[in-house]
Design an enzyme around this catalytic site. Structure first.
Site, PDB file in Angstrom:
ATOM      1  CD  GLU A  89      -2.967   1.004   2.270  1.00 24.67           C
ATOM      2  OE1 GLU A  89      -3.581  -0.078   2.266  1.00 24.67           O
ATOM      3  OE2 GLU A  89      -3.230   1.928   3.039  1.00 24.67           O
ATOM      4  CB  ALA A 143     -11.225  11.125   4.950  1.00 27.32           C
ATOM      5  CG  HIS A 203      -7.278   2.815  -0.894  1.00 22.12           C
ATOM      6  ND1 HIS A 203      -6.938   2.766   0.439  1.00 22.12           N
ATOM      7  CD2 HIS A 203      -6.624   1.776  -1.478  1.00 22.12           C
ATOM      8  CE1 HIS A 203      -6.114   1.752   0.640  1.00 22.12           C
ATOM      9  NE2 HIS A 203      -5.898   1.136  -0.509  1.00 22.12           N
ATOM     10  NE  ARG A 225     -17.349   6.744   7.629  1.00 19.78           N
ATOM     11  CZ  ARG A 225     -17.422   6.487   8.911  1.00 19.78           C
ATOM     12  NH1 ARG A 225     -18.578   6.160   9.451  1.00 19.78           N
ATOM     13  NH2 ARG A 225     -16.339   6.531   9.677  1.00 19.78           N
ATOM     14  N   GLY A 226     -14.262   6.362   4.557  1.00 25.03           N
ATOM     15  CA  GLY A 226     -13.243   7.330   4.966  1.00 25.03           C
ATOM     16  C   GLY A 226     -13.501   7.758   6.393  1.00 25.03           C
ATOM     17  CE1 TYR A 241     -11.489  -0.367   9.784  1.00 28.56           C
ATOM     18  CE2 TYR A 241     -13.498  -1.289   8.827  1.00 28.56           C
ATOM     19  CZ  TYR A 241     -12.498  -0.329   8.831  1.00 28.56           C
ATOM     20  OH  TYR A 241     -12.502   0.658   7.884  1.00 28.56           O
ATOM     21  CE  LYS A 269     -17.547  -2.033   4.819  1.00 24.86           C
ATOM     22  NZ  LYS A 269     -16.241  -1.656   5.337  1.00 24.86           N
ATOM     23  CD  GLN A 303      -7.009  -0.274  10.648  1.00 27.52           C
ATOM     24  OE1 GLN A 303      -5.970  -0.264   9.995  1.00 27.52           O
ATOM     25  NE2 GLN A 303      -7.792   0.785  10.784  1.00 27.52           N
TER      26      GLN A 303
END
Ligand code: FAD
Length: 290
Positions: free
Chosen positions: A16, A51, A76, A106-107, A144, A164, A175
């Site tokens: 990333e 975001a 993203h 969503r951010g 998460y 989702k 995460q």
């Protein structure tokens, strides 16, 4: 190419990166980093997005650059405070840059957000549904292992993770976490409620003493006591601290692979050296098991 199709055939290695703040001054440095990361034959490289969506143009350009190097980009895209028109402009830019895969998010909300902050895209699923309706991108979602900070329980959060998948997520990236048991529990509970798509664990070595506090505060993450004690003991010796962080990430990866993780997503944060150190320690694991 759809990343979900790669995942059907093999275990993936991914990195990333994020768009530099001073884009014009620092973009060459990032492109140099990406060229170096290519040596490790990543299956994809993801590019973060602010975001508020303010750096979406940079995000699309970097994704296009990754594509031009023959690596699959995962862009993203945050719904955040955006309008439908903002998102339509973004997807046009991503398409123009050859992007096929989007991590729809969503951010994070700003600390002082007003209640109407995420008006159109209140949650990642709203963005996913819109993207499915308006485009043919292959979608991924975030998840998460310790539960999302805004959610009352892991189980509530898992319910939204299932939404989702139902909205079109073809795989998930987690995460970061520092206790693999949280990842194993997430996978187990996700499967129990019918989530079937691959869940790629996200790993980020702690290499700077300053990141301990930030990691805990930002993401509410648990750092196991034994590891915390080590970090505390070595915090005044940056070289040793970094070595401990890299070795701990290596241990996490070896354990995750041994227990069947479908890939490893390394949050290298534009730091090529971190990726190199991890790769060199696990060269045969990556070459033979990915
Ligand atoms: P959501 O899925 O909307 O979840 C947010 C919260 O709302 C959760 O508590 C969830 O359980 C809950 N929720 C979801 N749906 C509903 C519903 N229908 N009703 C009620 N509650 C609901 N941030 C960035 O700004 N840029 C990035 O590039 C970025 N990349 C990331 C990559 C990964 C792999 C991960 C794990 C996170 C990333 N983030 C990024 C952070 C992320 O944006 C934040 O964690 C954000 O707070 C939540 O995003 P989400 O897409 O998971 O949101």
């Amino acid at each position: 190419m759809k990343i979900s199709e790669i995942l059907e055939k093999k275990r993936t290695l991914s990195f990333e990166v994020f768009p530099p703040k001073k884009y014009d001054e620092e973009i060459d440095k990032l492109y140099d980093t990406i060229s170096k990361l290519k040596v490790f034959k990543p299956d994809f490289i993801s590019v973060t997005c602010g975001a508020s969506g303010s750096n979406r143009k940079d995000n699309a350009e970097i994704a296009g650059h990754i594509k031009s190097l023959g690596i699959e980009p995962l862009a993203h895209l945050t719904g955040g405070p955006s309008s439908e028109e903002d998102i339509l402009n973004s997807i046009e830019a991503l398409k123009k840059n050859g992007v096929d895969n989007i991590l729809a998010l969503r951010g994070d909300k700003p600390v002082d957000y007003a209640s109407e902050y995420c008006k159109t895209f209140k949650h990642a699923t709203d963005l996913m549904k819109f993207l499915k309706y308006k485009s043919d991108f292959s979608l991924a979602g975030a998840c998460y292992p310790e539960g999302h900070s805004e959610c009352d329980s892991l189980y509530e959060d898992l319910k939204h993770m299932k939404e989702k998948e139902d909205a079109g997520a073809e795989f998930f990236i987690t995460q970061i976490f520092y206790d693999n048991n949280y990842y194993y529990r997430l996978v187990q509970e996700a499967r129990r409620i019918g989530i079937t798509k691959p869940i790629i664990p996200g790993v980020m070595p702690l290499i700077f003493p300053s990141s301990i506090k930030r990691t805990k505060e930002m993401c509410g993450l648990t750092i196991p006591l034994e590891y915390r004690n080590m970090l505390e003991y070595y915090k005044d010796n940056p070289k040793v601290f970094k070595e401990i962080g890299i070795n701990y990430a290596v241990y996490q990866i070896m354990d995750l692979i041994a227990k069947g993780a479908p890939g490893i997503h390394l949050y290298v944060m534009n730091n090529y050296k971190t990726a190199e150190e991890i790769y060199n320690r696990l060269e045969h694991v990556f070459k033979e098991l990915f």
